[in-house]
Design a protein around this motif. Structure first.
Motif, PDB file in Angstrom:
ATOM      1  N   ILE A   1       0.972  -1.367   0.190  1.00 20.57           N
ATOM      2  CA  ILE A   1       0.029   0.213   0.131  1.00 20.57           C
ATOM      3  C   ILE A   1       1.050   1.149   0.127  1.00 20.57           C
ATOM      4  CG2 ILE A   1      -1.822   1.266   1.433  1.00 20.57           C
ATOM      5  CD1 ILE A   1      -2.797  -1.326   0.122  1.00 20.57           C
ATOM      6  N   ASP A   2       0.512   2.260  -1.032  1.00 18.72           N
ATOM      7  CA  ASP A   2       1.168   3.422  -0.796  1.00 18.72           C
ATOM      8  C   ASP A   2       0.561   4.332   0.042  1.00 18.72           C
ATOM      9  OD1 ASP A   2       1.728   6.304  -1.363  1.00 18.72           O
ATOM     10  OD2 ASP A   2       1.282   6.065  -3.673  1.00 18.72           O
ATOM     11  N   THR A   3       1.108   4.852   1.282  1.00 18.93           N
ATOM     12  CA  THR A   3       0.427   5.647   2.360  1.00 18.93           C
ATOM     13  C   THR A   3       0.723   6.956   2.047  1.00 18.93           C
ATOM     14  OG1 THR A   3       2.646   5.528   3.749  1.00 18.93           O
ATOM     15  CG2 THR A   3       0.971   3.797   3.783  1.00 18.93           C
ATOM     16  N   VAL A   4       1.202   7.477   0.991  1.00 18.52           N
ATOM     17  CA  VAL A   4       1.257   8.938   0.581  1.00 18.52           C
ATOM     18  C   VAL A   4       0.034   9.269   0.017  1.00 18.52           C
ATOM     19  CG1 VAL A   4       2.446  10.495  -0.968  1.00 18.52           C
ATOM     20  CG2 VAL A   4       3.838   8.963   0.507  1.00 18.52           C
ATOM     21  N   ASN A   5      -0.337   8.334  -1.305  1.00 22.46           N
ATOM     22  CA  ASN A   5      -1.560   8.607  -2.048  1.00 22.46           C
ATOM     23  C   ASN A   5      -2.799   7.762  -1.688  1.00 22.46           C
ATOM     24  OD1 ASN A   5      -0.242  10.372  -4.072  1.00 22.46           O
ATOM     25  ND2 ASN A   5       1.191   8.747  -4.304  1.00 22.46           N
ATOM     26  N   ASP A   6      -2.389   6.538  -0.521  1.00 19.00           N
ATOM     27  CA  ASP A   6      -3.319   5.593  -0.077  1.00 19.00           C
ATOM     28  C   ASP A   6      -4.074   5.158  -1.153  1.00 19.00           C
ATOM     29  OD1 ASP A   6      -3.119   6.831   2.500  1.00 19.00           O
ATOM     30  OD2 ASP A   6      -4.454   8.304   2.273  1.00 19.00           O
ATOM     31  N   GLU A   7      -3.277   4.315  -1.900  1.00 18.38           N
ATOM     32  CA  GLU A   7      -3.576   3.387  -2.788  1.00 18.38           C
ATOM     33  C   GLU A   7      -3.001   1.958  -2.830  1.00 18.38           C
ATOM     34  OE1 GLU A   7      -3.734   6.824  -6.394  1.00 18.38           O
ATOM     35  OE2 GLU A   7      -2.152   5.697  -6.449  1.00 18.38           O
ATOM     36  N   PHE A   8      -3.665   1.158  -3.365  1.00 19.36           N
ATOM     37  CA  PHE A   8      -3.265  -0.376  -3.474  1.00 19.36           C
ATOM     38  C   PHE A   8      -2.233  -0.134  -4.701  1.00 19.36           C
ATOM     39  CE2 PHE A   8      -3.074  -4.247  -5.740  1.00 19.36           C
ATOM     40  CZ  PHE A   8      -2.886  -5.142  -4.613  1.00 19.36           C
ATOM     41  N   MET A   9      -1.049  -0.995  -4.431  1.00 22.87           N
ATOM     42  CA  MET A   9       0.102  -1.111  -5.194  1.00 22.87           C
ATOM     43  C   MET A   9       0.378  -2.214  -6.047  1.00 22.87           C
ATOM     44  SD  MET A   9       3.136   1.093  -3.013  1.00 22.87           S
ATOM     45  CE  MET A   9       4.270   1.141  -4.426  1.00 22.87           C
ATOM     46  N   GLU A  10       0.332  -3.349  -5.338  1.00 23.23           N
ATOM     47  CA  GLU A  10       0.865  -4.547  -5.672  1.00 23.23           C
ATOM     48  C   GLU A  10       0.342  -5.598  -4.760  1.00 23.23           C
ATOM     49  OE1 GLU A  10       1.667  -6.619  -8.830  1.00 23.23           O
ATOM     50  OE2 GLU A  10       2.802  -4.813  -9.103  1.00 23.23           O
ATOM     51  N   ARG A  11       0.156  -6.775  -5.150  1.00 21.30           N
ATOM     52  CA  ARG A  11       0.019  -8.091  -4.291  1.00 21.30           C
ATOM     53  C   ARG A  11       1.134  -9.052  -4.705  1.00 21.30           C
ATOM     54  NH1 ARG A  11      -5.225  -8.811  -5.359  1.00 21.30           N
ATOM     55  NH2 ARG A  11      -5.698  -8.106  -3.133  1.00 21.30           N
TER      56      ARG A  11
ATOM     57  N   PHE B   1      11.677  -2.916  -4.194  1.00 19.77           N
ATOM     58  CA  PHE B   1      11.903  -2.456  -5.246  1.00 19.77           C
ATOM     59  C   PHE B   1      10.667  -2.713  -6.390  1.00 19.77           C
ATOM     60  CE2 PHE B   1      16.564  -0.452  -5.444  1.00 19.77           C
ATOM     61  CZ  PHE B   1      16.046   0.362  -4.432  1.00 19.77           C
ATOM     62  N   ASP B   2      10.444  -3.905  -6.517  1.00 20.35           N
ATOM     63  CA  ASP B   2       9.835  -4.436  -7.709  1.00 20.35           C
ATOM     64  C   ASP B   2       8.780  -5.714  -7.109  1.00 20.35           C
ATOM     65  OD1 ASP B   2       8.914  -4.259 -10.352  1.00 20.35           O
ATOM     66  OD2 ASP B   2      10.223  -5.980 -10.991  1.00 20.35           O
ATOM     67  N   PHE B   3       8.860  -5.764  -5.879  1.00 21.70           N
ATOM     68  CA  PHE B   3       7.696  -6.574  -5.107  1.00 21.70           C
ATOM     69  C   PHE B   3       7.738  -7.990  -5.819  1.00 21.70           C
ATOM     70  CE2 PHE B   3       5.551  -2.248  -5.397  1.00 21.70           C
ATOM     71  CZ  PHE B   3       6.206  -1.935  -3.968  1.00 21.70           C
ATOM     72  N   GLU B   4       8.840  -8.730  -5.636  1.00 23.16           N
ATOM     73  CA  GLU B   4       9.076 -10.061  -5.755  1.00 23.16           C
ATOM     74  C   GLU B   4       9.521 -10.822  -4.638  1.00 23.16           C
ATOM     75  OE1 GLU B   4      10.169 -10.900 -10.236  1.00 23.16           O
ATOM     76  OE2 GLU B   4      11.547  -8.993  -9.391  1.00 23.16           O
ATOM     77  N   ARG B   5       9.330 -12.309  -4.779  1.00 27.98           N
ATOM     78  CA  ARG B   5       9.732 -13.032  -3.702  1.00 27.98           C
ATOM     79  C   ARG B   5      11.327 -13.306  -4.153  1.00 27.98           C
ATOM     80  NH1 ARG B   5       6.806 -18.553  -3.527  1.00 27.98           N
ATOM     81  NH2 ARG B   5       7.184 -18.166  -5.767  1.00 27.98           N
TER      82      ARG B   5
END
Length: 608
Positions: A253-263, A305-309
């Motif tokens: 979650i982006d807490t600056v813009n309060d948006e879902f980013m990635e799962r 950085f890129d939301f990877e395992r």
């Protein structure tokens, strides 16, 4: 505000019930440490339960009487012909096994059948040889079968109490367990279903063997293959990592813009804790990681950085906590099964040290203990581990090659979570059987106080108000918030609140302490509230049901303290509510989440 009590259950009865749930074994991997005896569903309903195709009349009657958590559980109901709504797997053979539940083991502890068998388990006994104060076992078989829990009231003869029938259409090893506390040996009430082709052997995993731990470690993506620049423009400290409880995923979650980013998928179910690399605030490749511990025993390293395992260490079958050393070299995981600690290389997640957690509890009994909490001790080069049944805090020196346990500090019974004072010297940990907060001086390595609390203290991340030297905890077994002085170690106040809770939080830039209400088995579970730390009174209550919440939990502040986030864990709209922490005004709602629970902001990398 008066304390909320239902006519059917007193505060004392509620407290005792919660204590039993808190003492549970693997079933808390599905139910936030509370089992299905709570009269509402603690996790997402399992869609269809496709393999649970038949039950005896006793199970059906029991489900009807209990209501299976009311209308919310319609997804779990069988159709009139006894089958689930989904397609029923075909069976090539049938087999019946009789199973007895004793205190404290199932007999047999292993069931072995070929794939595609219509398996009937008949429950023939439920006995309480060790402690006659108990009168109920249960049987629960884990996903993907998701059978039960089946209630097994006391029975000493060989008559069939109940039965379940399902098709073994998934190969592998699957745990079953008793899912209600049934006495001191409850953690031993488990067994395995082995579904393997005829003539093939089952390789049982010995998680106590370091060679096995090494073999089960896996690098999923080489560091050289990772993105060298972030795919987003956020300060890593403003990324909030959210547990999506039953989906085996985390949401970014982006807490600056309060948006879902990635799962990020496939990181283990019901993650309990996330911890961050200490170099994260530097915004470099070296520190851009979060580490997770699933309740299934898997520790994952995830790239921010890129939301990877990046890598995984599979070191047990049931776990709760994880911590990263302040030098960034090591990750430590705390396990329920086996009873041990496992230290990994933070770069590769390769296990390098196993520490069994065998000790003597406060009653003088020699036992293996589950690990309930883990932290890095600020400025000391130590890991701190709370031993649940052991009633001890261990300090492990990670500056020495052999990671010695340099102190064992006796506390109260049934330890849980805790938090540090502002200076990082004192650690305050909940003792949930003795209803107290135990205070540990990490510099002197000694126990300095035991502060009486109400029923079952559960601070979660805890709350501090340094202006008045105050610390706060919610109680899982009482409708109150406990407040104590961090200089005198004396109780300051027990604040009456709407109901029991699990999490409480304060930010230095917020005027109020925020806390949740949960486990009340009522509409109150949708409430959160604020406390004025000056007056020690409830200032505002917020009913989150108006935004689709049936259960609202776990306050977490933005880095600047100008927003507070609440998880809509259950309800019509599983989401995160964003409030102004000083006015209680709803600012926005972040949607598209899957049963969000715990939320951890990257700024936690800056310290305790």
């Amino acid at each position: 505000m008066s304390r909320s009590e239902s006519p059917a259950e007193s505060v004392a009865e509620h407290e005792e019930r919660i204590k039993r749930h808190l003492s549970a074994s693997r079933e808390i991997a599905e139910t936030l440490e509370f089992d299905d005896d709570l009269s509402f569903e603690m996790g997402l309903p399992s869609p269809g339960r496709r393999t649970f195709i038949k039950t005896s009349g006793v199970v059906a009657a029991s489900a009807a009487l209990a209501g299976c958590a009311g209308d919310d559980d319609d997804d779990d109901d069988s159709s009139d012909d006894g089958e689930s709504d989904g397609e029923t797997p075909s069976a090539e053979r049938s087999e019946t096994v009789q199973l007895a539940a004793k205190q404290y083991e199932f007999d047999p502890q292993e069931i072995r059948v070929p794939p595609n068998t219509e398996l009937t388990i008949e429950f023939t006994q439920s006995t309480f040889e060790e402690n006659e104060d108990f009168a109920m076992h249960t049987f629960y078989l884990e996903d993907p079968y998701d059978v039960g829990p089946v209630e097994l009231p006391e029975s000493t003869d060989d008559e069939v109490i109940d039965s379940v029938t399902f098709v073994t259409d998934e190969e592998g090893t699957f745990d079953f367990e008793c899912s209600v506390y049934c006495g001191d040996g409850h953690a031993q009430m488990n067994g395995q279903l082995y579904v393997v082709p005829e003539g093939e052997s089952v390789d049982e995993v010995d998680f106590t063997d370091m060679e096995t731990l090494t073999e089960r470690h896996e690098i999923l993506k080489e560091e050289s293959e990772l993105a060298q620049e972030p795919s987003h423009d956020l300060d890593l400290r403003d990324i909030m990592v959210v547990t999506e409880r039953n989906n085996g995923s985390v949401a970014m979650i982006d807490t600056v813009n309060d948006e879902f980013m990635e799962r990020v998928e496939n990181v283990g179910k019901a993650i309990h804790v996330h911890d961050f690399h200490p170099d994260l605030p530097e915004q470099t490749r070296e520190g851009a990681y979060v580490y997770t511990q699933s309740r299934q025993g898997e520790m994952y390293k995830i790239d921010l950085f890129d939301f990877e395992r990046v890598a995984v260490a599979d070191a047990g079958t049931d776990a709760r906590d994880i911590a990263v050393s302040r030098d960034g070299d090591y990750v430590i995981g705390g396990f329920y099964n086996p009873n041990h600690l496992v230290i990994c290389d933070a770069e590769t997640m390769e296990p390098i040290k196993r520490i069994p957690t065998h000790t003597v509890n406060p009653d003088g009994e020699s036992l293996g203990s589950r690990v309930c909490s883990l932290y890095d001790v600020p400025e000391e080069g130590l890991f701190l581990a709370g031993l649940k049944e052991g009633g001890e805090v261990w300090l492990i020196d990670y500056t020495q090659d052999d990671f010695p346990v340099v102190a064992t500090i006796e506390c109260g019974r049934t330890l849980h979570d805790g938090f540090f004072t502002e200076d990082g010297r004192y650690f305050m940990i909940a003792s949930q059987t003795d209803n107290q907060m135990d205070i540990i001086d990490t510099q002197e390595r000694s126990h300095v106080a035991a502060i009486p609390m109400d029923g079952v203290p559960h601070p979660g991340p805890g709350a501090l108000y340094p202006d008045e030297d105050l610390a706060f905890t919610t109680h899982a077994g009482a409708p109150s918030v406990g407040v104590w002085n961090t200089e005198t170690w004396e109780t300051e106040e027990m604040i009456d609140v709407r109901g029991s809770g699990l999490f409480i939080r304060k930010h230095e830039n917020s005027d109020y302490v925020w806390a949740d209400v949960i486990l009340t088995d009522s509409e109150d579970d949708a409430y959160v509230y604020t406390i004025d730390p000056e007056t020690l009174e409830v200032d505002q209550e917020i009913d989150c049901s108006q935004w689709g919440a049936a259960a609202a939990i776990h306050p977490e502040f933005s880095r600047d303290g100008e927003k507070v986030y609440i998880s809509v864990w259950q309800g019509e709209n599983e989401s995160i509510l964003v409030f102004d922490p000083n006015t209680g005004e709803l600012l926005t709602q972040i949607e598209g989440l899957l049963a969000p629970t715990g939320k951890f902001l990257g700024v936690r990398a800056e310290g305790h």
